[in-house]
Scaffold this motif. Structure first.
Motif, PDB file in Angstrom:
ATOM      1  N   LEU A  36     -54.003  40.975  31.445  1.00  0.00           N
ATOM      2  CA  LEU A  36     -53.828  42.346  30.978  1.00  0.00           C
ATOM      3  C   LEU A  36     -54.382  43.317  32.016  1.00  0.00           C
ATOM      4  CD1 LEU A  36     -53.044  44.298  28.672  1.00  0.00           C
ATOM      5  CD2 LEU A  36     -55.350  43.957  27.742  1.00  0.00           C
ATOM      6  N   LEU A  37     -53.610  44.331  32.345  1.00  0.00           N
ATOM      7  CA  LEU A  37     -54.012  45.309  33.347  1.00  0.00           C
ATOM      8  C   LEU A  37     -54.921  46.381  32.757  1.00  0.00           C
ATOM      9  CD1 LEU A  37     -50.544  45.793  35.077  1.00  0.00           C
ATOM     10  CD2 LEU A  37     -52.448  44.364  35.873  1.00  0.00           C
ATOM     11  N   ASP A  38     -55.788  46.941  33.595  1.00  0.00           N
ATOM     12  CA  ASP A  38     -56.678  48.008  33.153  1.00  0.00           C
ATOM     13  C   ASP A  38     -55.959  49.358  33.276  1.00  0.00           C
ATOM     14  OD1 ASP A  38     -56.775  48.921  35.785  1.00  0.00           O
ATOM     15  OD2 ASP A  38     -58.859  48.345  36.118  1.00  0.00           O
ATOM     16  N   PRO A  39     -56.589  50.469  32.918  1.00  0.00           N
ATOM     17  CA  PRO A  39     -55.907  51.773  32.976  1.00  0.00           C
ATOM     18  C   PRO A  39     -55.411  52.178  34.356  1.00  0.00           C
ATOM     19  CG  PRO A  39     -57.789  51.924  31.516  1.00  0.00           C
ATOM     20  CD  PRO A  39     -57.869  50.572  32.182  1.00  0.00           C
ATOM     21  N   GLY A  40     -55.920  51.555  35.403  1.00  0.00           N
ATOM     22  CA  GLY A  40     -55.415  51.811  36.751  1.00  0.00           C
ATOM     23  C   GLY A  40     -54.384  50.791  37.184  1.00  0.00           C
ATOM     24  N   ASN A  41     -53.892  49.987  36.232  1.00  0.00           N
ATOM     25  CA  ASN A  41     -52.945  48.896  36.488  1.00  0.00           C
ATOM     26  C   ASN A  41     -53.493  47.879  37.481  1.00  0.00           C
ATOM     27  OD1 ASN A  41     -50.735  49.568  34.731  1.00  0.00           O
ATOM     28  ND2 ASN A  41     -50.314  51.294  36.079  1.00  0.00           N
ATOM     29  N   ASN A  42     -54.783  47.648  37.372  1.00  0.00           N
ATOM     30  CA  ASN A  42     -55.480  46.639  38.153  1.00  0.00           C
ATOM     31  C   ASN A  42     -55.781  45.451  37.248  1.00  0.00           C
ATOM     32  OD1 ASN A  42     -57.520  45.411  40.067  1.00  0.00           O
ATOM     33  ND2 ASN A  42     -58.897  46.055  38.420  1.00  0.00           N
ATOM     34  N   GLY A  43     -55.599  44.254  37.771  1.00  0.00           N
ATOM     35  CA  GLY A  43     -55.869  43.064  36.974  1.00  0.00           C
ATOM     36  C   GLY A  43     -57.066  42.277  37.448  1.00  0.00           C
ATOM     37  N   TRP A  44     -57.827  42.841  38.392  1.00  0.00           N
ATOM     38  CA  TRP A  44     -58.932  42.109  38.996  1.00  0.00           C
ATOM     39  C   TRP A  44     -60.290  42.643  38.563  1.00  0.00           C
ATOM     40  CZ3 TRP A  44     -57.619  37.742  41.250  1.00  0.00           C
ATOM     41  CH2 TRP A  44     -56.349  37.621  41.848  1.00  0.00           C
ATOM     42  N   GLY A 103     -44.410  46.385  31.540  1.00  0.00           N
ATOM     43  CA  GLY A 103     -43.780  46.834  32.774  1.00  0.00           C
ATOM     44  C   GLY A 103     -43.791  48.333  32.909  1.00  0.00           C
ATOM     45  N   ASN A 104     -42.772  48.858  33.507  1.00  0.00           N
ATOM     46  CA  ASN A 104     -42.695  50.282  33.799  1.00  0.00           C
ATOM     47  C   ASN A 104     -41.738  50.959  32.823  1.00  0.00           C
ATOM     48  OD1 ASN A 104     -43.267  52.595  35.259  1.00  0.00           O
ATOM     49  ND2 ASN A 104     -41.776  52.164  36.872  1.00  0.00           N
ATOM     50  N   PRO A 105     -42.047  52.098  32.223  1.00  0.00           N
ATOM     51  CA  PRO A 105     -43.264  52.888  32.430  1.00  0.00           C
ATOM     52  C   PRO A 105     -44.463  52.302  31.702  1.00  0.00           C
ATOM     53  CG  PRO A 105     -41.921  53.926  30.763  1.00  0.00           C
ATOM     54  CD  PRO A 105     -41.122  52.748  31.282  1.00  0.00           C
ATOM     55  N   ALA A 106     -45.633  52.830  31.998  1.00  0.00           N
ATOM     56  CA  ALA A 106     -46.855  52.347  31.366  1.00  0.00           C
ATOM     57  C   ALA A 106     -46.808  52.584  29.866  1.00  0.00           C
ATOM     58  CB  ALA A 106     -48.067  53.050  31.975  1.00  0.00           C
ATOM     59  N   ASP A 107     -47.369  51.657  29.119  1.00  0.00           N
ATOM     60  CA  ASP A 107     -47.466  51.767  27.669  1.00  0.00           C
ATOM     61  C   ASP A 107     -48.627  52.706  27.342  1.00  0.00           C
ATOM     62  OD1 ASP A 107     -48.379  51.187  24.953  1.00  0.00           O
ATOM     63  OD2 ASP A 107     -46.915  49.569  24.971  1.00  0.00           O
ATOM     64  N   GLU A 108     -48.332  53.799  26.672  1.00  0.00           N
ATOM     65  CA  GLU A 108     -49.358  54.813  26.401  1.00  0.00           C
ATOM     66  C   GLU A 108     -50.514  54.250  25.593  1.00  0.00           C
ATOM     67  OE1 GLU A 108     -49.731  59.219  24.272  1.00  0.00           O
ATOM     68  OE2 GLU A 108     -47.764  58.400  24.801  1.00  0.00           O
ATOM     69  N   SER A 137     -51.793  51.151  30.166  1.00  0.00           N
ATOM     70  CA  SER A 137     -51.350  50.543  31.420  1.00  0.00           C
ATOM     71  C   SER A 137     -49.938  50.001  31.249  1.00  0.00           C
ATOM     72  CB  SER A 137     -52.294  49.399  31.815  1.00  0.00           C
ATOM     73  OG  SER A 137     -52.124  48.289  30.945  1.00  0.00           O
ATOM     74  N   LYS A 138     -49.472  49.283  32.265  1.00  0.00           N
ATOM     75  CA  LYS A 138     -48.160  48.638  32.167  1.00  0.00           C
ATOM     76  C   LYS A 138     -48.213  47.385  31.309  1.00  0.00           C
ATOM     77  CE  LYS A 138     -46.434  50.399  36.572  1.00  0.00           C
ATOM     78  NZ  LYS A 138     -45.888  50.048  37.907  1.00  0.00           N
ATOM     79  N   GLY A 139     -49.396  47.028  30.840  1.00  0.00           N
ATOM     80  CA  GLY A 139     -49.516  45.909  29.913  1.00  0.00           C
ATOM     81  C   GLY A 139     -49.819  44.584  30.570  1.00  0.00           C
ATOM     82  N   PHE A 140     -49.057  43.556  30.219  1.00  0.00           N
ATOM     83  CA  PHE A 140     -49.348  42.183  30.620  1.00  0.00           C
ATOM     84  C   PHE A 140     -48.544  41.771  31.858  1.00  0.00           C
ATOM     85  CE2 PHE A 140     -50.544  42.391  26.192  1.00  0.00           C
ATOM     86  CZ  PHE A 140     -51.714  41.645  26.131  1.00  0.00           C
ATOM     87  N   ILE A 141     -49.144  40.910  32.656  1.00  0.00           N
ATOM     88  CA  ILE A 141     -48.475  40.327  33.817  1.00  0.00           C
ATOM     89  C   ILE A 141     -48.680  38.813  33.776  1.00  0.00           C
ATOM     90  CG2 ILE A 141     -48.769  42.384  35.249  1.00  0.00           C
ATOM     91  CD1 ILE A 141     -51.096  40.898  36.648  1.00  0.00           C
TER      92      ILE A 141
END
Length: 281
Positions: A114-122, A254-259, A263-267
């Motif tokens: 799951l991505l954070d609010p900056g679409n970072n997963g790390w 994915g895109n666009p981010a889920d409000e 974030s864009k959600g899951f990867i």
């Protein structure tokens, strides 16, 4: 502890060879402890930790995937829940669950990150000192006092110890504390020369109540590890269910981010095999 359930009358639709196969209807029970979730974050950071899963779980239910989320504010509460054997999976920092596999009789597979609010997963730990400290480099911590996290916090415990070992740094003493706030407190009180905290601690943790980012300098980051993963216990859930869940998670993200998800959600899960585990999914 909070519980929200989303269910549909329709069963889970799965593919078996070339024919459609309808599995028995089932709700997967998921234990949740997540940094940016409003139900598990401290109220003092709800301006940044305002993630809500309700809309996403409704969408997921429309695909035939039924998840029931139970929220735990403290990591130790999540640990107790996983050891109880009542849950089919967990949404949290991966290490919180993976380290308990043997004790819980579980086999957790990381289905998605799951991505954070900056679409970072790390996620990483950061080694910090007061802004006015004379210490300018990591190597200068040899002979100094350092406080790190406890064993359940990989980014600021195992990763920190490995960083010191790799760089041949030998502090006078290394002490552990249960939270980033406690580690920062030890630093502010002059009981430690440096502290290792999670990289989000000064913006999305209770430490924001008493610590300002500009009051510290970062000497180094520990290795990057996955921030948040949805993990399913393969001892309780079939491979076909896991694959359908993964497919639906990635399709809805994915895109666009889920409000609501911030974030864009899951990867797809990034590879991570900590040496502390003999085998990690």
């Amino acid at each position: 502890m909070f519980k929200i359930s989303f269910s549909l009358a329709a069963g889970l639709i799965l593919l078996s060879g070339c024919a459609h196969h309808r599995a028995e209807p089932r709700t997967l029970k998921i234990a949740v402890n997540e940094i940016y979730c409003t139900e598990t974050a401290c109220a003092c950071v709800h301006d940044v930790a305002s993630r809500s899963y309700d809309p996403f779980l409704n969408q997921l239910a429309e695909t035939g995937i039924q998840l029931e989320f139970t929220y735990f504010i403290e990591p130790y509460q999540l640990e107790e829940a996983l050891l109880s054997g009542q849950y089919d999976g967990v949404l949290s920092k991966p290490w919180l669950a993976l380290r308990l596999q043997e004790s819980a009789g579980a086999d957790f597979e990381r289905v998605a990150d799951l991505l954070d609010p900056g679409n970072n997963g790390w996620l990483s730990g950061i080694v910090i000192v007061p802004a006015d400290s004379a210490i300018q480099s990591l190597e200068e911590l040899t002979g100094k006092r350092v406080v790190i996290g406890e064993a359940e916090s990989y980014e600021k415990h195992q990763a920190a110890l490995r960083l010191f070992e790799t760089r041949k740094i030998k502090p006078t003493g290394i002490e552990t504390r249960a939270s980033c706030g406690e580690n920062i407190g030890e630093l502010l009180d002059g009981h430690a020369d440096a502290a290792v905290i999670s990289d989000y601690a000064l913006s999305a943790d209770c430490a924001v109540d008493f610590a300002n980012p500009e009051d510290f300098r970062t000497l180094e980051h520990t290795e990057k590890i996955p921030l948040t993963s949805l993990m399913i216990n393969r001892n309780k859930v079939s491979g076909r269910q896991v694959q359908q869940l993964k497919k639906s998670l990635l399709t809805l993200s994915g895109n666009p981010a889920d409000e609501a998800l911030l974030s864009k959600g899951f990867i797809a899960p990034v590879p991570w095999n900590p040496p502390e585990l003999k085998e990690t999914p």
